[in-house]
Design a protein around this motif. Structure first.
Motif, PDB file in Angstrom:
ATOM      1  N   VAL A 104      15.014   6.488   6.647  1.00 49.22           N
ATOM      2  CA  VAL A 104      13.754   5.980   7.186  1.00 49.22           C
ATOM      3  C   VAL A 104      13.850   5.970   8.704  1.00 49.22           C
ATOM      4  O   VAL A 104      14.934   5.728   9.265  1.00 49.22           O
ATOM      5  N   LEU A 105      12.768   6.299   9.370  1.00 48.66           N
ATOM      6  CA  LEU A 105      12.753   6.256  10.828  1.00 48.66           C
ATOM      7  C   LEU A 105      12.473   4.832  11.292  1.00 48.66           C
ATOM      8  O   LEU A 105      11.599   4.156  10.754  1.00 48.66           O
ATOM      9  N   VAL A 106      13.224   4.396  12.302  1.00 43.55           N
ATOM     10  CA  VAL A 106      13.079   3.049  12.843  1.00 43.55           C
ATOM     11  C   VAL A 106      12.721   3.151  14.320  1.00 43.55           C
ATOM     12  O   VAL A 106      13.405   3.847  15.088  1.00 43.55           O
ATOM     13  N   ASN A 107      11.644   2.500  14.705  1.00 45.12           N
ATOM     14  CA  ASN A 107      11.315   2.364  16.124  1.00 45.12           C
ATOM     15  C   ASN A 107      12.111   1.178  16.657  1.00 45.12           C
ATOM     16  O   ASN A 107      11.736   0.032  16.463  1.00 45.12           O
ATOM     17  N   ARG A 108      13.230   1.473  17.326  1.00 49.64           N
ATOM     18  CA  ARG A 108      14.124   0.414  17.777  1.00 49.64           C
ATOM     19  C   ARG A 108      13.530  -0.386  18.937  1.00 49.64           C
ATOM     20  O   ARG A 108      14.009  -1.479  19.233  1.00 49.64           O
ATOM     21  N   GLY A 109      12.523   0.178  19.601  1.00 44.67           N
ATOM     22  CA  GLY A 109      11.901  -0.560  20.691  1.00 44.67           C
ATOM     23  C   GLY A 109      11.719   0.294  21.929  1.00 44.67           C
ATOM     24  O   GLY A 109      11.837   1.525  21.890  1.00 44.67           O
ATOM     25  N   PHE A 110      11.454  -0.367  23.034  1.00 44.22           N
ATOM     26  CA  PHE A 110      11.057   0.293  24.280  1.00 44.22           C
ATOM     27  C   PHE A 110      12.215   0.355  25.267  1.00 44.22           C
ATOM     28  O   PHE A 110      13.015  -0.590  25.368  1.00 44.22           O
ATOM     29  N   VAL A 111      12.310   1.488  25.984  1.00 42.53           N
ATOM     30  CA  VAL A 111      13.234   1.611  27.115  1.00 42.53           C
ATOM     31  C   VAL A 111      12.444   2.118  28.315  1.00 42.53           C
ATOM     32  O   VAL A 111      11.560   2.965  28.161  1.00 42.53           O
ATOM     33  N   PRO A 112      12.700   1.606  29.516  1.00 47.13           N
ATOM     34  CA  PRO A 112      12.017   2.116  30.704  1.00 47.13           C
ATOM     35  C   PRO A 112      12.471   3.536  31.022  1.00 47.13           C
ATOM     36  O   PRO A 112      13.521   4.001  30.548  1.00 47.13           O
TER      37      PRO A 112
END
Length: 253
Positions: A121-129
């Motif tokens: 499953v693909l996971v959006n781990r979050g945001f990076v600048p």
């Protein structure tokens, strides 16, 4: 027959066509206003349902064959397995900045997650600048080995009319398109949904490490009451304009 009743009847006849046109427009405006009130109730029910799902205790996600976005999207889930950090995909995006009202440019880190049962499953781990685009520059945020991910289920994102088209060859992604990302990375069969990771970090990962999860905001716009007032207000103005027009026409006659 006196000329006054005949003139009055003639005046009313001249108002027939404008009156019919006004009634038609009035019916349309009232219908639009009523429809917006109906949409308001539906949107409020949807928001309440999403909030309830997102705050529930995490559970196992549905099997891929049983996935129904209308039923399962925004469900709070938990999965165990391992990240394939070398196959992560960066998707252009914005996140709230340190200054209110000013967004920060960067990327969302989409990483394949191999579950204990062998599925992916693909996971959006979050945001990076933007300055932390290179994985080597955020090594303290990588999660190695067995871990458990909690987050919200989301359907694969479709490209909007004003969103650039992704270029898998150049690695330029603008939408979280699950099938396209899986194909570009050679992942084979993956779950048809995405998990938006919570803000909580895995054990041993600093709270300040990137990427930062929990970026999903359950904040759907609900401006239907304003739209309803607009349509009803236009309807009231139409009645007023026709009343003034009719009064002037009858006085002139």
């Amino acid at each position: 027959m006196s000329p006054e009743p005949a003139a009055r009847r003639g005046a009313f006849r001249t108002l027939a066509a404008p009156g019919i046109a006004t009634l038609v427009c009035l019916a349309i405006l009232l219908g639009l206003g009523t429809w917006q009130l109906t949409r308001k109730g539906e949107k409020e029910a949807l928001i309440a349902r999403i909030v309830e799902r997102s705050r529930a205790a995490p559970e196992a996600p549905p099997a891929p064959a049983e996935w129904q976005p209308a039923r399962d999207e925004f469900r709070h889930v938990a999965v165990a397995g391992r990240f394939d950090n070398g196959a992560e995909t960066l998707v252009h995006g914005l996140a709230p900045g340190t200054v209110p009202g000013r967004a920060r440019q960067g990327f969302y880190v989409i990483t394949p997650f191999k579950r204990d049962d062998g599925s992916v499953v693909l996971v959006n781990r979050g945001f990076v600048p933007t300055e932390l685009k290179r994985r080597e520059d955020r090594a303290d945020g990588l999660v190695e080995g067995e871990t458990t991910v909690t987050g919200l289920l989301r359907a694969s994102e479709t490209r909007g009319a004003f969103v650039p088209e992704s270029d898998p060859v150049k690695g330029e992604w603008f939408t979280r398109d699950v099938p396209a990302i899986a194909a570009a990375r050679g992942l084979g069969a993956v779950a048809p949904y995405l998990i938006e990771a919570d803000a909580a970090k895995a054990p041993g990962v600093p709270a300040t490490a990137w990427p930062q999860g929990g970026q999903l905001r359950v904040d759907l716009p609900n401006n239907h009451m304003q739209y309803a007032f607009t349509w009803f207000g236009i309807a009231a103005c139409l009645i007023g304009v026709f009343a003034v027009f009719a009064w002037g026409r009858l006085r002139a006659r």
